[in-house]
Design an enzyme around this catalytic site. Structure first.
Site, PDB file in Angstrom:
ATOM      1  N   GLU A 110       0.890  -1.261   0.009  1.00 56.47           N
ATOM      2  CA  GLU A 110       0.043   0.158  -0.051  1.00 56.47           C
ATOM      3  C   GLU A 110       0.963   1.093   0.151  1.00 56.47           C
ATOM      4  OE1 GLU A 110      -3.268   0.068  -1.094  1.00 56.47           O
ATOM      5  OE2 GLU A 110      -3.619  -1.291   0.436  1.00 56.47           O
ATOM      6  N   HIS A 111       0.661   2.118  -0.713  1.00 59.31           N
ATOM      7  CA  HIS A 111       1.196   3.371  -0.930  1.00 59.31           C
ATOM      8  C   HIS A 111       2.575   3.301  -1.358  1.00 59.31           C
ATOM      9  CE1 HIS A 111      -1.589   6.925   0.531  1.00 59.31           C
ATOM     10  NE2 HIS A 111      -1.943   5.916   1.339  1.00 59.31           N
ATOM     11  N   SER A 171     -27.193   5.990 -14.818  1.00 58.12           N
ATOM     12  CA  SER A 171     -26.334   5.065 -13.946  1.00 58.12           C
ATOM     13  C   SER A 171     -27.433   4.619 -12.878  1.00 58.12           C
ATOM     14  CB  SER A 171     -25.218   5.598 -13.149  1.00 58.12           C
ATOM     15  OG  SER A 171     -25.082   4.811 -12.197  1.00 58.12           O
ATOM     16  N   GLY A 229     -16.911   4.665  -3.479  1.00 61.54           N
ATOM     17  CA  GLY A 229     -16.270   5.577  -2.564  1.00 61.54           C
ATOM     18  C   GLY A 229     -15.654   4.758  -1.323  1.00 61.54           C
ATOM     19  N   ALA A 230     -15.666   3.298  -1.494  1.00 59.98           N
ATOM     20  CA  ALA A 230     -15.466   2.602  -0.167  1.00 59.98           C
ATOM     21  C   ALA A 230     -14.027   2.008  -0.302  1.00 59.98           C
ATOM     22  CB  ALA A 230     -16.503   1.377  -0.134  1.00 59.98           C
ATOM     23  N   LEU A 253     -12.819   0.528  -2.865  1.00 62.80           N
ATOM     24  CA  LEU A 253     -12.660  -0.999  -3.546  1.00 62.80           C
ATOM     25  C   LEU A 253     -12.680  -0.588  -5.284  1.00 62.80           C
ATOM     26  CD1 LEU A 253     -15.244  -2.876  -1.437  1.00 62.80           C
ATOM     27  CD2 LEU A 253     -12.867  -2.826  -1.129  1.00 62.80           C
ATOM     28  N   SER A 268     -14.654   1.319  -7.428  1.00 63.90           N
ATOM     29  CA  SER A 268     -15.643   1.551  -8.388  1.00 63.90           C
ATOM     30  C   SER A 268     -15.516   2.395  -9.564  1.00 63.90           C
ATOM     31  CB  SER A 268     -17.128   2.357  -7.552  1.00 63.90           C
ATOM     32  OG  SER A 268     -16.841   3.695  -7.377  1.00 63.90           O
ATOM     33  N   SER A 269     -14.433   3.278  -9.252  1.00 59.93           N
ATOM     34  CA  SER A 269     -14.008   4.086 -10.443  1.00 59.93           C
ATOM     35  C   SER A 269     -13.497   3.285 -11.645  1.00 59.93           C
ATOM     36  CB  SER A 269     -13.134   5.355  -9.885  1.00 59.93           C
ATOM     37  OG  SER A 269     -12.249   4.698  -9.432  1.00 59.93           O
ATOM     38  N   ASP A 326      -5.531   0.032  -9.831  1.00 58.37           N
ATOM     39  CA  ASP A 326      -6.894  -0.584  -9.784  1.00 58.37           C
ATOM     40  C   ASP A 326      -7.256  -0.710 -11.440  1.00 58.37           C
ATOM     41  OD1 ASP A 326      -6.618   0.941  -7.401  1.00 58.37           O
ATOM     42  OD2 ASP A 326      -8.002   2.705  -8.064  1.00 58.37           O
TER      43      ASP A 326
HETATM   44  P1  ADP Z   1     -13.585   4.072  -5.421  1.00 61.81           P
HETATM   45  O1  ADP Z   1     -12.998   4.094  -6.628  1.00 61.81           O
HETATM   46  O2  ADP Z   1     -12.839   3.706  -4.267  1.00 61.81           O
HETATM   47  O3  ADP Z   1     -15.024   3.533  -5.392  1.00 61.81           O
HETATM   48  P2  ADP Z   1     -13.482   6.914  -6.354  1.00 61.81           P
HETATM   49  O4  ADP Z   1     -13.848   8.407  -5.622  1.00 61.81           O
HETATM   50  O5  ADP Z   1     -12.255   6.643  -6.994  1.00 61.81           O
HETATM   51  O6  ADP Z   1     -13.820   5.956  -5.153  1.00 61.81           O
HETATM   52  O7  ADP Z   1     -14.681   6.621  -7.217  1.00 61.81           O
HETATM   53  C1  ADP Z   1     -16.047   6.994  -6.933  1.00 61.81           C
HETATM   54  C2  ADP Z   1     -16.816   7.757  -8.156  1.00 61.81           C
HETATM   55  O8  ADP Z   1     -16.836   7.145  -9.332  1.00 61.81           O
HETATM   56  C3  ADP Z   1     -18.126   8.231  -7.919  1.00 61.81           C
HETATM   57  O9  ADP Z   1     -18.243   9.352  -6.933  1.00 61.81           O
HETATM   58  C4  ADP Z   1     -18.738   8.722  -9.063  1.00 61.81           C
HETATM   59  O10 ADP Z   1     -18.224   9.716  -9.686  1.00 61.81           O
HETATM   60  C5  ADP Z   1     -18.036   7.501  -9.990  1.00 61.81           C
HETATM   61  N1  ADP Z   1     -18.510   6.180  -9.930  1.00 61.81           N
HETATM   62  C6  ADP Z   1     -18.106   4.838  -9.884  1.00 61.81           C
HETATM   63  N2  ADP Z   1     -19.122   3.992 -10.208  1.00 61.81           N
HETATM   64  C7  ADP Z   1     -20.252   4.458 -10.535  1.00 61.81           C
HETATM   65  C8  ADP Z   1     -21.551   4.007 -10.921  1.00 61.81           C
HETATM   66  N3  ADP Z   1     -21.888   3.020 -11.015  1.00 61.81           N
HETATM   67  N4  ADP Z   1     -22.276   5.026 -11.510  1.00 61.81           N
HETATM   68  C9  ADP Z   1     -22.096   6.369 -11.475  1.00 61.81           C
HETATM   69  N5  ADP Z   1     -20.771   6.864 -11.197  1.00 61.81           N
HETATM   70  C10 ADP Z   1     -19.877   5.979 -10.706  1.00 61.81           C
HETATM   71 MG    MG Z   2     -11.202   4.989  -7.312  1.00 57.38          MG
END
Ligand code: ADP
Ligand code: MG
Length: 408
Positions: free
Chosen positions: A49-50, A83, A139-140, A142, A144-145, A194
């Site tokens: 990490e980091h 979405s 935003g956890a 994990l 999602s981005s 990621d």
């Molecule tokens: P993480 O990648 O850890 O979940 P991030 O802050 O890097 O957190 O990414 C989260 C952002 O990505 C959300 O605030 C949104 O802008 C975008 N995002 C991710 N998944 C989706 C989704 N399924 N629908 C819409 N936006 C999403």
């Molecule tokens: Mg992210």
């Protein structure tokens, strides 16, 4: 304590495809069916990490939790996006608006930024209609981005016939385009772990990613065969007051590397000598974390290769201590999640991701999963915190097309 309601299940491919396809049908009733559905996973980092921005080594696995994109290309350059998150955000605009500093909503930059990056790289991307459905918590920590970027990248690659997903070299190009979407179009200065985890992993393997060379290796990681499991604890904590902390640490590492005449801390010719030379106690702590974390990660890989699962926990514990005490990126919620899981019998536990909130992981015996979740939930309740959420992580495969709706 009853913990079932705190679990975030992973959708099966057919469930995810169904949800994305349904949303597509509701949002664009005149189109009928999408051309297909593509999915790409979130990730956890087992250790390392980091260290990505220090040229180090990290070891992510893909989660069974994925983001699903139902998409259909258009004849023109319009983009329509929807979405299933929260209030079902919807956006409509032209492809030319998707670019760095384009003034588009950030979720659109995540979703469509890869189209800009592919165009820049010489691929002729056109307009598209797309619906996104995801079971990766946002935003956890994990990722999602990356799950969103990579699912979109796979969809565009397929419908526009670039064929990148079909070969390792092509996938590496897609990874780079997705990283560029996040760094350049969204403007988030993140490393590349990621996207690599989302597009380059193999089922039942962790991905050893050498951030200096970009080289990847598949490392066997089959916990179920050992009666073990990785419990992911989403603390639901976000300490946003500490926004500048990532940049500060990164700048310090880069400064020390420059002083030592190398580009990254990984390239220090004699790490121990650098540590003795440093006079600023903060710099000593930060650099000590980076050096020791890279060593721990290499050791972790070696243990996995030899099937010595019993020794992994100690390395996870040491990683957490180093992140908490030397790198100072943990927080009370992460420390509590880690301590409570260990007290409940976990073999080891650590924060995963950038820190200051987000998620922790614990290596637990499968038969102890429920008891560990209950113990962590109880500890959160005792502190008066919002309940944590839990995911079970298995090493899933990389993103791919999950449903073929019609011939392309
Ligand atoms: P993480 O990648 O850890 O979940 P991030 O802050 O890097 O957190 O990414 C989260 C952002 O990505 C959300 O605030 C949104 O802008 C975008 N995002 C991710 N998944 C989706 C989704 N399924 N629908 C819409 N936006 C999403
Ligand atoms: Mg992210």
């Amino acid at each position: 304590m009853e913990t079932d309601s705190m679990k975030i299940p992973a959708w099966t491919a057919s469930e995810g495809a169904h949800r994305a396809r349904e949303l597509f049908g509701e949002a664009f009733p005149e189109l009928g069916r999408p051309s297909g559905v593509w999915a790409s996973p979130g990730r956890i980092n087992l250790i390392g990490e980091h260290v990505d921005y220090n040229g180090g080594v990290c070891l992510p696995i893909a989660l069974p939790h994925r983001t699903y994109v139902a998409l259909r290309p258009r004849e023109d350059t319009r983009i329509r996006l929807i979405s299933d998150e929260g209030d079902a955000p919807r956006w409509e605009g032209d492809l030319s608006a998707v670019k760095p500093d384009g003034g588009i909503p950030s979720w659109v930059a995540y979703a469509a930024g890869v189209a800009w990056a592919l165009q820049r790289d010489g691929y002729a991307v056109g307009g598209f209609d797309a619906a996104v459905a995801s079971c990766v918590p946002l935003g956890a920590g994990l990722s999602s981005s990356a799950a969103l970027e990579c699912a979109m990248g796979l969809a565009l690659d397929d419908v526009y016939g670039f064929g990148l997903a079909a070969s390792p070299a092509g996938r590496a190009e897609l990874v780079a385009a997705c990283i560029s979407a996040e760094n350049d179009v969204v403007g988030a200065p993140t490393g590349g772990m990621d996207q690599a985890a989302s597009l380059l992993t193999t089922k039942d393997h962790a991905l050893r990613l050498d951030c200096l060379t970009g080289a990847t290796t598949q490392v066997p990681f089959d916990l179920a065969a050992q009666g073990l499991a990785i419990l992911v604890i989403d603390t639901q904590a976000k300490h946003s007051l500490v926004d500048g902390q990532y940049g500060q640490r990164r700048a310090l590492c880069e400064r020390v590397a420059a002083e030592e005449g190398v580009e990254t801390l990984r390239q220090l010719p004699d790490p121990a000598a650098t540590l003795t030379r440093l006079t600023d106690p903060e710099a000593v702590r930060r650099v000590r974390h980076v050096i020791s974390e890279i060593e721990r990660t290499e050791e972790f890989v070696e243990l996995l290769t030899k099937g010595r699962y019993g020794e992994l926990g100690a390395l996870m514990d040491a990683s957490h201590a180093s992140l908490r005490d030397d790198y100072e990126v943990s927080c009370p919620e992460l420390d509590t999640a880690v301590e409570a899981s260990r007290a409940a019998g976990a073999w080891g536990a650590r924060m995963t991701g950038g820190g200051f909130g987000g998620s922790a992981i614990a290596l637990v015996e499968e038969r102890n999963l429920d008891a560990t979740m209950a113990a962590v939930a109880q500890a959160f309740m005792d502190n008066g915190w919002r309940g944590p959420r839990f995911l079970q992580a298995t090493a899933a495969g990389a993103g791919c097309r999950v449903s073929k709706e019609e011939a392309l």
